[in-house]
Design a protein around this motif. Structure first.
Motif, PDB file in Angstrom:
ATOM      1  N   LEU A   1      35.475  38.284  30.276  1.00  0.00           N
ATOM      2  CA  LEU A   1      36.299  37.554  31.227  1.00  0.00           C
ATOM      3  C   LEU A   1      36.995  36.360  30.603  1.00  0.00           C
ATOM      4  CD1 LEU A   1      34.047  37.942  34.359  1.00  0.00           C
ATOM      5  CD2 LEU A   1      35.998  39.304  33.631  1.00  0.00           C
ATOM      6  N   GLY A   2      36.265  35.596  29.784  1.00  0.00           N
ATOM      7  CA  GLY A   2      36.863  34.425  29.149  1.00  0.00           C
ATOM      8  C   GLY A   2      38.069  34.797  28.305  1.00  0.00           C
ATOM      9  N   LEU A   3      37.984  35.944  27.684  1.00  0.00           N
ATOM     10  CA  LEU A   3      39.055  36.388  26.801  1.00  0.00           C
ATOM     11  C   LEU A   3      40.387  36.546  27.535  1.00  0.00           C
ATOM     12  CD1 LEU A   3      39.227  37.293  23.832  1.00  0.00           C
ATOM     13  CD2 LEU A   3      39.057  39.629  24.660  1.00  0.00           C
TER      14      LEU A   3
ATOM     15  N   ILE B   1      30.225  47.455  39.973  1.00  0.00           N
ATOM     16  CA  ILE B   1      30.920  46.928  38.786  1.00  0.00           C
ATOM     17  C   ILE B   1      32.325  47.516  38.690  1.00  0.00           C
ATOM     18  CG2 ILE B   1      30.903  46.781  36.265  1.00  0.00           C
ATOM     19  CD1 ILE B   1      27.815  46.739  36.449  1.00  0.00           C
ATOM     20  N   ALA B   2      32.441  48.818  38.886  1.00  0.00           N
ATOM     21  CA  ALA B   2      33.770  49.451  38.840  1.00  0.00           C
ATOM     22  C   ALA B   2      34.700  48.823  39.880  1.00  0.00           C
ATOM     23  CB  ALA B   2      33.652  50.958  39.065  1.00  0.00           C
ATOM     24  N   THR B   3      34.139  48.481  41.040  1.00  0.00           N
ATOM     25  CA  THR B   3      34.928  47.844  42.094  1.00  0.00           C
ATOM     26  C   THR B   3      35.347  46.436  41.676  1.00  0.00           C
ATOM     27  OG1 THR B   3      33.632  49.076  43.707  1.00  0.00           O
ATOM     28  CG2 THR B   3      34.955  47.258  44.560  1.00  0.00           C
ATOM     29  N   ALA B   4      34.395  45.682  41.131  1.00  0.00           N
ATOM     30  CA  ALA B   4      34.708  44.319  40.692  1.00  0.00           C
ATOM     31  C   ALA B   4      35.778  44.340  39.605  1.00  0.00           C
ATOM     32  CB  ALA B   4      33.437  43.636  40.171  1.00  0.00           C
ATOM     33  N   LEU B   5      35.680  45.290  38.684  1.00  0.00           N
ATOM     34  CA  LEU B   5      36.639  45.339  37.579  1.00  0.00           C
ATOM     35  C   LEU B   5      38.052  45.664  38.078  1.00  0.00           C
ATOM     36  CD1 LEU B   5      34.500  47.036  34.758  1.00  0.00           C
ATOM     37  CD2 LEU B   5      35.026  44.605  35.052  1.00  0.00           C
ATOM     38  N   ILE B   6      38.169  46.532  39.065  1.00  0.00           N
ATOM     39  CA  ILE B   6      39.511  46.848  39.589  1.00  0.00           C
ATOM     40  C   ILE B   6      40.067  45.637  40.345  1.00  0.00           C
ATOM     41  CG2 ILE B   6      38.799  47.997  41.772  1.00  0.00           C
ATOM     42  CD1 ILE B   6      41.649  49.209  39.561  1.00  0.00           C
TER      43      ILE B   6
ATOM     44  N   ILE C   1      39.396  42.457  39.567  1.00  0.00           N
ATOM     45  CA  ILE C   1      39.832  41.517  38.526  1.00  0.00           C
ATOM     46  C   ILE C   1      41.202  41.941  38.002  1.00  0.00           C
ATOM     47  CG2 ILE C   1      39.387  40.753  36.149  1.00  0.00           C
ATOM     48  CD1 ILE C   1      36.338  41.006  36.933  1.00  0.00           C
ATOM     49  N   ALA C   2      41.340  43.224  37.711  1.00  0.00           N
ATOM     50  CA  ALA C   2      42.627  43.724  37.202  1.00  0.00           C
ATOM     51  C   ALA C   2      43.745  43.424  38.206  1.00  0.00           C
ATOM     52  CB  ALA C   2      42.538  45.229  36.923  1.00  0.00           C
ATOM     53  N   GLY C   3      43.492  43.715  39.467  1.00  0.00           N
ATOM     54  CA  GLY C   3      44.513  43.486  40.493  1.00  0.00           C
ATOM     55  C   GLY C   3      44.874  42.023  40.613  1.00  0.00           C
ATOM     56  N   GLY C   4      43.833  41.151  40.626  1.00  0.00           N
ATOM     57  CA  GLY C   4      44.046  39.710  40.763  1.00  0.00           C
ATOM     58  C   GLY C   4      44.856  39.137  39.618  1.00  0.00           C
ATOM     59  N   LEU C   5      44.657  39.692  38.420  1.00  0.00           N
ATOM     60  CA  LEU C   5      45.374  39.196  37.243  1.00  0.00           C
ATOM     61  C   LEU C   5      46.659  39.992  36.980  1.00  0.00           C
ATOM     62  CD1 LEU C   5      42.292  38.649  34.887  1.00  0.00           C
ATOM     63  CD2 LEU C   5      43.623  36.874  36.041  1.00  0.00           C
ATOM     64  N   ARG C   6      46.990  40.878  37.895  1.00  0.00           N
ATOM     65  CA  ARG C   6      48.163  41.756  37.760  1.00  0.00           C
ATOM     66  C   ARG C   6      48.125  42.579  36.475  1.00  0.00           C
ATOM     67  NH1 ARG C   6      51.030  39.614  41.946  1.00  0.00           N
ATOM     68  NH2 ARG C   6      50.814  37.360  42.110  1.00  0.00           N
ATOM     69  N   LEU C   7      46.962  43.105  36.176  1.00  0.00           N
ATOM     70  CA  LEU C   7      46.816  43.991  35.014  1.00  0.00           C
ATOM     71  C   LEU C   7      46.689  45.419  35.526  1.00  0.00           C
ATOM     72  CD1 LEU C   7      44.047  41.987  33.098  1.00  0.00           C
ATOM     73  CD2 LEU C   7      46.538  41.775  32.902  1.00  0.00           C
ATOM     74  N   GLN C   8      47.099  46.368  34.693  1.00  0.00           N
ATOM     75  CA  GLN C   8      46.845  47.762  35.036  1.00  0.00           C
ATOM     76  C   GLN C   8      45.421  48.096  34.628  1.00  0.00           C
ATOM     77  OE1 GLN C   8      49.931  50.077  33.190  1.00  0.00           O
ATOM     78  NE2 GLN C   8      51.535  48.989  34.304  1.00  0.00           N
ATOM     79  N   ALA C   9      44.800  49.038  35.334  1.00  0.00           N
ATOM     80  CA  ALA C   9      43.459  49.471  34.959  1.00  0.00           C
ATOM     81  C   ALA C   9      43.464  50.979  34.746  1.00  0.00           C
ATOM     82  CB  ALA C   9      42.461  49.092  36.041  1.00  0.00           C
ATOM     83  N   VAL C  10      42.814  51.399  33.679  1.00  0.00           N
ATOM     84  CA  VAL C  10      42.655  52.823  33.379  1.00  0.00           C
ATOM     85  C   VAL C  10      41.156  53.105  33.361  1.00  0.00           C
ATOM     86  CG1 VAL C  10      43.055  54.662  31.680  1.00  0.00           C
ATOM     87  CG2 VAL C  10      44.719  52.789  31.902  1.00  0.00           C
ATOM     88  N   ALA C  11      40.703  54.078  34.125  1.00  0.00           N
ATOM     89  CA  ALA C  11      39.293  54.465  34.094  1.00  0.00           C
ATOM     90  C   ALA C  11      39.096  55.492  32.982  1.00  0.00           C
ATOM     91  CB  ALA C  11      38.875  55.053  35.441  1.00  0.00           C
TER      92      ALA C  11
ATOM     93  N   GLU D   1      37.316  43.801  22.865  1.00  0.00           N
ATOM     94  CA  GLU D   1      36.971  42.404  23.106  1.00  0.00           C
ATOM     95  C   GLU D   1      36.371  41.774  21.844  1.00  0.00           C
ATOM     96  OE1 GLU D   1      34.420  42.661  26.686  1.00  0.00           O
ATOM     97  OE2 GLU D   1      35.388  44.615  26.833  1.00  0.00           O
ATOM     98  N   THR D   2      35.508  42.537  21.189  1.00  0.00           N
ATOM     99  CA  THR D   2      34.823  42.046  20.002  1.00  0.00           C
ATOM    100  C   THR D   2      35.810  41.687  18.890  1.00  0.00           C
ATOM    101  OG1 THR D   2      33.409  43.878  20.609  1.00  0.00           O
ATOM    102  CG2 THR D   2      32.663  42.514  18.803  1.00  0.00           C
ATOM    103  N   ALA D   3      36.907  42.466  18.801  1.00  0.00           N
ATOM    104  CA  ALA D   3      37.870  42.242  17.724  1.00  0.00           C
ATOM    105  C   ALA D   3      38.555  40.883  17.819  1.00  0.00           C
ATOM    106  CB  ALA D   3      38.921  43.353  17.722  1.00  0.00           C
ATOM    107  N   VAL D   4      38.736  40.383  19.029  1.00  0.00           N
ATOM    108  CA  VAL D   4      39.515  39.152  19.183  1.00  0.00           C
ATOM    109  C   VAL D   4      38.702  37.959  19.672  1.00  0.00           C
ATOM    110  CG1 VAL D   4      41.847  40.023  19.399  1.00  0.00           C
ATOM    111  CG2 VAL D   4      40.360  40.101  21.382  1.00  0.00           C
ATOM    112  N   PHE D   5      37.397  38.175  19.909  1.00  0.00           N
ATOM    113  CA  PHE D   5      36.694  37.106  20.599  1.00  0.00           C
ATOM    114  C   PHE D   5      36.463  35.860  19.742  1.00  0.00           C
ATOM    115  CE2 PHE D   5      32.479  37.532  19.032  1.00  0.00           C
ATOM    116  CZ  PHE D   5      31.642  36.670  19.715  1.00  0.00           C
TER     117      PHE D   5
END
Ligand code: C2E
Ligand code: MG
Ligand code: MG
Ligand code: MG
Length: 284
Positions: free
Chosen positions: A189-191, A219-224, A226-236, A154-158
């Motif tokens: 999130l903004g990114l 937090i782990a639940t919220a992040l999954i 977000i990933a699902g809502g945005l149709r992103l894959q998530a890797v733990a 995130e830091t690299a592109v923010f």
């Protein structure tokens, strides 16, 4: 963090670079020599599908074993290479080597390295020529763009600018973009609104206490979600126990990476793992 992870290793170099400019310069010079002498190499850590632990991808991680210093961890020498610019040629070598290796792991049924993940630093993304370099490496190695995952932070592109343009250009080539250590940067999130992202790598710090501390599980639940809502894959990331793997799977995580499944290993070892007769019996 290096100290923590170094507990079980011998001859691990413990730097105090912040306090010692001379030592910093010396490390930079030795790194330059090590690169020229071909002393750096890559190891590969499986990324698995839950719950069985079937390997589906691998992350390339660079290693430096110095004759004098012993093992120098990448989170020590990558920042040095970023500061003195060595990361540009080093990063290009890492990409070429990882892409070349991935062509040796053609996906078959079952256990396979469908995708190869490569860490790319902020400094590399800020090189305007970087997307063209990646395109040239894909052409040269014959690796399908869809099999390459570029891990950025995130830091690299923010800040936007060239780094963000690079990510968009890479995405345009068909390369998969993963946000590494997701949740630990400033602009998580903004990114996601401005930067094309395909995969969220949920940081180990959220995985660590997913079975013990309820706020971390939240937090782990919220992040999954977000990933699902945005149709992103998530890797733990950094899954170390069977309990964590089970819990993450229950929360909806499909992919995981960590010592519970496999440690980073030389390419030949991963080849053997992929060829094993019983693909579901992944060593803990
Ligand atoms: P990262 O990209 O987040 O990589 C994951 C790190 O976590 C790796 O450490 C990996 O060995 C470690 N890890 C994986 N599973 C577990 C686990 O279950 N428990 C624990 N405690 N650790 C686990 P590594 O290889 O020391 O790399 C550290 C960081 O150095 C990487 O973090 C990445 O930011 C950077 N790095 C490594 N290789 C490269 C590279 O080729 N290029 C660039 N630019 N950076 C790299
Ligand atoms: Mg990574
Ligand atoms: Mg990571
Ligand atoms: Mg990390």
């Amino acid at each position: 963090a290096a100290k923590e992870r170094g507990k079980h290793r011998l001859a691990r170099y413990e730097p105090s670079l912040d306090h010692d400019a001379h030592e910093y310069a010396r490390l930079g010079a030795q790194l330059r020599r090590a690169i020229d002498e071909g002393e750096l190499y890559l190891v590969y850590q499986p990324i698995v599908e839950l719950p069985a632990g079937r390997t589906v991808a691998a992350e390339a991680l660079v290693r430096w074993q110095d004759p004098e210093r012993g093992f120098v961890p990448p989170d020590v020498f990558i920042p040095v290479a970023e500061r003195n610019g060595l990361i540009v040629p080093l990063g290009e070598w890492i990409l070429r080597e990882a892409c070349r290796q991935a062509t040796q792991w053609q996906p078959r049924d079952g256990h396979a390295v469908h995708r190869i993940s490569v860490n790319v630093s902020a400094r590399q993304l800020r090189e305007p020529a970087f997307p063209a370099t990646v395109a040239a490496i894909l052409a040269e190695t014959g690796l399908d763009a869809g099999r390459l995952v570029v891990e950025i932070t995130e830091t690299a592109v923010f800040d936007g600018g060239v780094a963000l343009d690079s990510v968009r250009a890479l995405h345009g080539l068909g390369v998969t973009v993963a946000l590494d250590d997701f949740g630990t940067g400033h602009s998580s999130l903004g990114l996601l609104r401005t930067c094309p992202v395909d995969v969220l790598k949920v940081d180990k710090s959220f995985v660590d206490e997913v079975t013990t501390q309820s706020d971390q599980a939240v937090i782990a639940t919220a992040l999954i979600q977000i990933a699902g809502g945005l149709r992103l894959q998530a890797v733990a990331e950094g899954v170390e126990t069977a309990d964590q793997a089970t819990r993450l799977h229950q929360l909806g995580y499909r992919y995981a990476q960590g010592y519970h499944f496999a440690r980073p290993m030389p390419a030949a070892d991963l080849t053997r793992l992929l060829q094993a007769d019983t693909p579901d019996s992944v060593p803990a």
